[in-house]
Design a protein around this motif. Structure first.
Motif, PDB file in Angstrom:
ATOM      1  N   GLU A 201      39.630  36.722  42.837  1.00  0.00           N
ATOM      2  CA  GLU A 201      39.114  38.005  42.931  1.00  0.00           C
ATOM      3  C   GLU A 201      38.703  38.518  41.241  1.00  0.00           C
ATOM      4  N   ALA A 202      37.478  39.002  41.155  1.00  0.00           N
ATOM      5  CA  ALA A 202      37.082  39.559  39.725  1.00  0.00           C
ATOM      6  C   ALA A 202      38.112  40.648  39.475  1.00  0.00           C
ATOM      7  N   PRO A 203      38.434  40.941  37.997  1.00  0.00           N
ATOM      8  CA  PRO A 203      39.162  41.849  37.753  1.00  0.00           C
ATOM      9  C   PRO A 203      38.528  43.168  38.069  1.00  0.00           C
TER      10      PRO A 203
ATOM     11  N   GLY B 242      33.961  34.970  38.996  1.00  0.00           N
ATOM     12  CA  GLY B 242      35.166  35.700  38.592  1.00  0.00           C
ATOM     13  C   GLY B 242      34.930  36.788  37.677  1.00  0.00           C
ATOM     14  N   GLY B 243      33.643  37.427  37.622  1.00  0.00           N
ATOM     15  CA  GLY B 243      33.715  38.563  36.628  1.00  0.00           C
ATOM     16  C   GLY B 243      32.104  38.748  36.140  1.00  0.00           C
TER      17      GLY B 243
ATOM     18  N   GLU C  95      33.663  33.183  45.175  1.00  0.00           N
ATOM     19  CA  GLU C  95      34.559  34.016  44.830  1.00  0.00           C
ATOM     20  C   GLU C  95      35.601  33.630  46.026  1.00  0.00           C
ATOM     21  N   LYS C  96      35.012  33.997  47.275  1.00  0.00           N
ATOM     22  CA  LYS C  96      35.754  33.631  48.630  1.00  0.00           C
ATOM     23  C   LYS C  96      36.221  32.219  48.694  1.00  0.00           C
TER      24      LYS C  96
ATOM     25  N   GLU D 140      34.195  44.424  47.208  1.00  0.00           N
ATOM     26  CA  GLU D 140      34.557  44.845  45.802  1.00  0.00           C
ATOM     27  C   GLU D 140      35.436  46.167  45.937  1.00  0.00           C
ATOM     28  N   ILE D 141      35.059  47.100  45.308  1.00  0.00           N
ATOM     29  CA  ILE D 141      35.729  48.431  45.251  1.00  0.00           C
ATOM     30  C   ILE D 141      35.060  49.499  46.073  1.00  0.00           C
TER      31      ILE D 141
END
Lengths: 404, 187
Positions: free
Chosen positions: A102-104, A170-171, A96-97, A249-250
């Motif tokens: 970025e994934a939802p 992506g997810g 992804e980088k 991520e989060i």
């Protein structure tokens, strides 16, 4: 240690001693897989260790060069097979980088939740297996009971118990299933008490304590020099956690403590892992609380499969999209990326060089177990055979990841 | 360009001048290209400079850019625990690939370099114990080179392998690689 052995060495010339070569492994229960150690023994004292690894070498990196990015996910599962969701996550993040996407948010929460479940499952195995190596069988049986609950949870989400392959670039592959939330809440409620049980089993166990406390001490400087990472390094008092220091991520939205110990011995490493399981439960609870509704996959038909699988059967565009992604994959812009996450074993990094095609030009896995295992020989070169088993167990190498 | 990037590049430029070339920042990691003969000096400088302190060696990785020349590359990933910076050092190597070992700077480099030797045949000079690590002793060739077939070469144990000339054989005692690689790559 040298002084002790000098004392133990028979004095005078009446007794002839010679060093014994002992082959430990590759099939030996306390090598946690297929590690072969050629030991030169001077009595019970290990004079020299010659490690032989590679019995599980599958050429993951070479294989990856001929696979499309989506096809590589199952390969990453098989690195550290105790906690595959972390490996999937590390690889997905690296790609992804490169793609600049970025994934939802919902997908990120699902991934983090699964990575933390994986961390608990990995730590459970080793917090049980280390005492078993030292003769206390009970803890492993209890640990396996709880690990089974995690396996069931992973099976609910992905349909697979071990090789989940759940992340996608992506997810994630699917949304959480119905009836999952009550199950995982139940787990979060039960599990902290069970951790207390393990601690009670072993904290006052004199044999376990004398086999682990003060054994295999690694100083922080040595740990860094030897490339240790994760709980192994934190047990030596180095306050470093990639989840906090380079948040992906989060993780920056979640509140957790980085567990450190100062002793740097086998017991400290064991304790660190037990405490980390508690933190992981907290992280999972926060994920469940904060997880928003929304898509589980990025809305980019060139990269992600159609979210609604049924559309493939009735929409031409969805069919083409599905076929195209399955047969040819997607192109990734030219460039290179090194992306590391805090896997249960330590820093798991993926270095990917892309030449602009659908397949990586070069993929290098920085496997934490590979580096951690090497540290064993920096630490125990002057110790007793029985202690070496304890240190090996406390460093927690998974041979599939060592051998790639 | 971030503060860290300018600090790192200024300090490196002061010490090494033209020798260490600054590469484009890719995905947040600052990269430098160093010539093989200065790699140990550069690593020691990065590790010991009080403002940089790249004390953690994450990874050493070999790359084969066949058929480009120079063909090989050793890539070093460093991390600074106090500053929380990452840096990448790339070192292009000719054929046969030789580069000084950094085991004297970090002990962890030992197995990383053995892996790069095993897979790419990159010879790390001054390494205390440069043997194969994954493949068995007596294995011929370097499996991750781009001209090594994915299925290996055909022999008694591998009936599905690729036909072809035997790969270059390193001398396992002296670790000397015969100069020149096979001229006919598999298609």
């Amino acid at each position: 240690m040298t002084e002790v052995t000098e004392l133990m060495r028979p004095q005078g010339e009446s007794l002839d001693t010679k060093e014994v070569l002992l082959n430990l492994g590759p099939q030996h229960p306390s090598t946690h897989g297929v590690l072969r150690l050629v030991l030169e023994l001077d009595g019970e004292y290990v004079a020299r260790v010659d490690p032989h690894i590679g019995y599980l070498h599958r050429g993951t990196e070479k294989l990856a060069e001929s696979f499309t990015y989506t096809q590589i996910f199952p390969l990453t599962d098989r690195l550290d097979y105790v906690c595959p969701p972390s490996n999937n996550l590390a690889f997905a993040l690296a790609v992804e980088k490169l793609l600049g996407i970025e994934a939802p948010i919902r997908a990120q929460y699902i991934r983090v939740m699964m990575a933390e479940l994986a961390r608990i499952s990995g730590h459970l195995l080793i917090t049980g297996a280390l005492p078993m190596d030292l003769g206390a069988m009970t803890a492993l049986l209890y640990a396996m009971r709880e690990r089974e609950m995690i396996m069931d949870l992973l099976e609910m989400i992905t349909g697979a118990r071990m090789h989940t392959s759940f992340c996608r670039v992506g997810g994630v592959r699917e949304d959480l299933p119905e009836g999952f939330l009550p199950k995982i809440r139940e787990f979060c409620e039960i599990f902290p008490n069970r951790i207390r049980d393990y601690e009670r089993l072993l904290e006052d166990n004199r044999v376990f304590l004398s086999r682990t406390q003060g054994i295999g001490v690694i100083s922080p400087e040595d740990g860094i020099d030897l490339g240790l990472s994760g709980p192994n390094l934190r047990a030596s008092g180095v306050d470093w956690d990639i989840r906090r220091d380079e948040p992906y991520e989060i993780y920056d939205r979640l509140d957790f403590n980085v567990i450190t110990r100062d002793e740097g011995d086998c017991y400290a490493r064991w304790q660190c892992r037990v405490e980390e399981m508690r933190e992981s439960v907290r992280l999972i609870e926060q994920c469940l609380e904060q997880m928003p509704e929304g898509p589980f996959q990025i809305d980019m038909p060139t990269i992600a499969f159609p979210m609604d699988k049924d559309r493939v059967h009735c929409s031409m565009e969805a069919l083409i999209q599905h076929f195209d992604l399955s047969a040819y994959g997607f192109k990734v812009p030219e460039g290179e990326v090194y992306s590391a996450i805090e896997a249960p074993k330590g820093e798991l990094g993926f270095y990917i060089i892309s030449d602009g095609s659908e397949k990586p030009f070069r993929m290098k896995v920085r496997a934490p177990s590979f580096v951690n295992l090497q540290a064993l020989f920096g630490v125990t070169n002057a110790r007793y055979l029985a202690d070496m088993i304890a240190v090996l167990g406390s460093l927690d190498p998974v041979m599939a990841e060592v051998d790639k | 360009m971030s503060v860290e990037a300018s600090v790192i590049s200024t300090l490196i430029a002061e010490r090494f001048g033209e020798a260490v070339e600054e590469l484009r920042v890719s995905h947040g990691v600052h990269a430098f290209a160093a010539p093989p003969d200065r790699i140990v000096e550069l690593c020691r400088f990065l590790k010991e400079h009080p403002a940089l302190r790249f004390d953690f060696l994450s990874d050493i990785c070999g790359v084969d850019y066949y058929p480009e020349a120079p063909r090989y590359e050793a890539v070093y990933h460093l991390y600074s625990l106090p500053n929380k910076w990452r840096i990448r050092i790339k070192c292009r190597l000719g054929d046969p690939p030789r580069v000084p070992s950094v085991t004297g700077v970090w002990r962890t480099a030992n197995w990383h370099e053995r892996e790069a030797w095993d897979m790419y045949g990159i010879s790390f000079e001054g390494h205390p114990d440069l043997r194969r690590i994954y493949m068995w002793e007596g294995f011929e060739g370097f499996p991750q080179r781009k001209d090594f077939p994915l299925r290996g070469y055909k022999d008694d144990l591998n009936p599905f392998g690729a036909e072809g000339p035997p790969p270059t054989q390193p001398d396992l005692v002296t670790n000397d690689i015969p100069t020149g690689v096979r001229s006919t790559p598999e298609t």
